[in-house]
Design an enzyme around this catalytic site. Structure first.
Site, PDB file in Angstrom:
ATOM      1  CE1 TYR A  74      -4.132   1.930   0.494  1.00 11.07           C
ATOM      2  CE2 TYR A  74      -2.567   3.446   1.512  1.00 11.07           C
ATOM      3  CZ  TYR A  74      -3.816   3.200   0.960  1.00 11.07           C
ATOM      4  OH  TYR A  74      -4.723   4.208   0.852  1.00 11.07           O
ATOM      5  CG  PHE A 126      -7.879  16.382 -24.666  1.00 11.44           C
ATOM      6  CD1 PHE A 126      -7.984  15.736 -25.888  1.00 11.44           C
ATOM      7  CD2 PHE A 126      -8.168  15.662 -23.519  1.00 11.44           C
ATOM      8  CE1 PHE A 126      -8.363  14.399 -25.962  1.00 11.44           C
ATOM      9  CE2 PHE A 126      -8.549  14.327 -23.590  1.00 11.44           C
ATOM     10  CZ  PHE A 126      -8.645  13.694 -24.810  1.00 11.44           C
ATOM     11  CB  THR A 127     -12.753  16.070 -24.124  1.00  8.48           C
ATOM     12  OG1 THR A 127     -11.813  15.001 -23.977  1.00  8.48           O
ATOM     13  CG2 THR A 127     -13.174  16.154 -25.582  1.00  8.48           C
ATOM     14  CG  ASP A 217      -2.087  16.828 -22.371  1.00 10.05           C
ATOM     15  OD1 ASP A 217      -1.525  15.719 -22.283  1.00 10.05           O
ATOM     16  OD2 ASP A 217      -3.306  16.963 -22.605  1.00 10.05           O
ATOM     17  CE  LYS A 260      -4.970   8.715 -24.223  1.00 10.35           C
ATOM     18  NZ  LYS A 260      -5.136  10.119 -24.001  1.00 10.35           N
ATOM     19  NE  ARG A 384     -11.558  13.485 -29.684  1.00  9.19           N
ATOM     20  CZ  ARG A 384     -12.158  13.197 -28.522  1.00  9.19           C
ATOM     21  NH1 ARG A 384     -13.417  13.487 -28.328  1.00  9.19           N
ATOM     22  NH2 ARG A 384     -11.491  12.623 -27.560  1.00  9.19           N
ATOM     23  CG  PHE A 450     -17.282  12.640 -26.586  1.00  5.30           C
ATOM     24  CD1 PHE A 450     -17.025  13.743 -25.802  1.00  5.30           C
ATOM     25  CD2 PHE A 450     -16.398  11.574 -26.547  1.00  5.30           C
ATOM     26  CE1 PHE A 450     -15.901  13.788 -24.985  1.00  5.30           C
ATOM     27  CE2 PHE A 450     -15.271  11.609 -25.737  1.00  5.30           C
ATOM     28  CZ  PHE A 450     -15.028  12.724 -24.951  1.00  5.30           C
TER      29      PHE A 450
END
Ligand SMILES: *Cc1c(COP(=O)(O)O)cnc(C)c1O
Length: 458
Positions: A74, A126-127, A217, A260, A384, A450
């Site tokens: 933990y 970005f969303t 980002d 990603k 998109r 979306f």
């Protein structure tokens, strides 16, 4: 003459996953039941899944073996220290807080840095990033160059910031209202388009002068570095790993979706060079994710990230990765299909406005095209455009210039033959495009609509 131009994959296949083949009748039923939203399809009904490159990576044998060494303690897990070491070594940030995925990092960072009424300029929204900025009381303002909004522009660095747009905001609001500039590498919403090192350096110089942070980002930083290596003077001989390190050195902190670039199926982190920000993040992460040495991740996930990061920076890996995307793009262009140019790093973005010019944006052309491609071949893509763009805080739709269908390529998953099937399917739909009717929205969720919105055919 040199015949060695191909980008063949720097790996071979050790295990395969069998796919279900469906009939057109099956697919018509499945997409209707999914409310013409590809997010609501069952993946068992999908043949080639290009919905996203997020968490769909194939891990290497090296990652799988590291996975088995995960320390599931933990607190103070050795796997956390391995991941921290990899982030420090390859990206250069000082402090690292793991999160379950990128948006977990965005939530914490936005809460720490943004105050009610602040302005957050960025190179395209970005969303999830913008939503967390708004939920923290900020307002996102787009400062990307105009070319990024033009699907036909061949600008090699469509992710660049327009410093005049930024300067106008700084003059209007003053630097104290701007907690940071939000800079994405290989801008997702622009079609996977890079920012140049020269532009980033100029931005760094400008923000130093005004005492404003740059938050990175870095979800696709290695793909961005590949484009810098290919396109920017002075970098043709530089290794991707070194370019990535230089990009990060020009920023003050980062949020990362490791799902990603970093070649894993789940995970992310927030990184910062500022002790105070780190201290607060370490505190907040306990509320939203988990203790600061696991942040919602299993030890094994952190081990896989620690191995995935250096694999993602390998020059041959990125050449094959982007090479496959470019291959699909060229196949589509040979069929005359309108796609965003130049071809981006993580997928092909088909211009649905140009594909279906007889539909208005309120008839959701990109949503509609994604459903048509699925019906044709079982290839799953995503919208998109206006659906992804959502509504403004005042309740009206955002009407984005770009109305796109994204064919996102998972890393190390599909073959060149799969890419041929995809291109041929889009060509089929293109041949009968004039007969395609639009959609109407019959269910709209409040946040990030979306993902779960439902549609019916007009
Ligand atoms: C995917 C993504 C995120 C959010 O990351 P998640 O891991 O999906 O939460 C943020 N920014 C960009 C550019 C992304 O592509």
């Amino acid at each position: 003459m040199n015949h060695k131009k191909s980008w063949a994959e720097p790996y071979k296949i050790k295990m395969v996953e069998l796919l279900k083949m469906t009939t057109e009748k099956d697919r018509k039923k499945a997409i209707r039941e999914a409310g013409y939203n590809t997010f609501l399809l069952r993946s068992a009904d999908v043949y080639i899944d290009l919905l996203t490159d997020s968490g769909t990576n194939a891990m290497s044998d090296g990652q799988w073996s590291a996975f088995m060494t995960g320390d599931e303690a933990y607190a103070g897990s050795k796997s956390y220290y391995n991941m921290e070491k990899a982030v420090q070594k390859y990206y250069g940030y000082k402090y690292v807080v793991p999160t379950h995925q990128g948006r977990g990092a965005e939530n914490i960072l936005s809460k720490i840095l943004i105050k009610e009424g602040d302005i957050v300029p960025g190179n395209m929204y970005f969303t999830t990033t913008r939503l967390h900025q708004e939920l923290a009381g900020g307002t996102f303002r787009d400062i990307i160059i105009n070319e990024a909004h033009d699907p036909l522009s061949e600008h090699p660095f469509k992710g660049n910031v327009d410093l005049d747009k930024l300067d106008a905001l700084v003059k209007q609001y003053g630097p104290s209202k701007i907690p940071y500039i939000s800079i994405a590498t290989n801008v997702n919403m622009a079609g996977g388009q890079p920012i140049s090192m020269a532009n980033l350096k100029e931005l760094r110089e400008y923000t130093h002068r005004h005492g404003i942070r740059i938050i990175h980002d870095m979800t696709r930083v290695a793909e961005n570095a590949y484009f810098i290596q290919q396109r920017e003077d002075g970098y043709h001989q530089t290794k991707i790993a070194d370019i990535v390190k230089e990009i990060c050195s020009l920023t003050d902190g980062a949020t990362m979706s490791a799902k990603k670039d970093a070649l894993v199926n789940i995970g992310g982190f927030m990184a910062t060079n500022e002790w105070d920000v780190y201290e607060e993040a370490r505190n907040l992460v306990v509320v939203y994710e988990g203790l600061h040495t696991y942040g919602g991740l299993a030890g094994r996930d952190m081990e896989a990230i620690a191995v995935g990061i250096p694999e993602s920076l390998d020059d041959n890996h990125q050449h094959a990765r982007v090479g496959q995307v470019e291959y699909l793009g060229h196949r589509m262009m040979d069929f005359g299909i309108p796609i965003v140019r130049p071809i981006g790093g993580h997928g092909i973005f088909v211009d649905a406005k140009a594909f279906l010019p007889h539909l208005t944006q309120d008839q959701f052309p990109a949503q509609c095209l994604a459903a048509e491609v699925y019906t044709d071949s079982g290839v799953r893509t995503m919208e998109r455009g206006i659906v992804s763009a959502g509504r403004k805080p005042d309740g009206s739709h955002y009407y984005p210039n770009l109305e796109l269908v994204r064919f996102t390529i998972p890393r190390r998953v599909y073959t060149q033959a799969h890419m041929d099937v995809v291109a041929e399917s889009v060509a089929n739909v293109y041949d009968r495009r004039k007969k395609i009717k639009g959609l109407k929205m019959v269910y709209e969720p409040k946040y990030l609509r979306f993902f779960q919105a439902r549609f019916e055919k007009l």
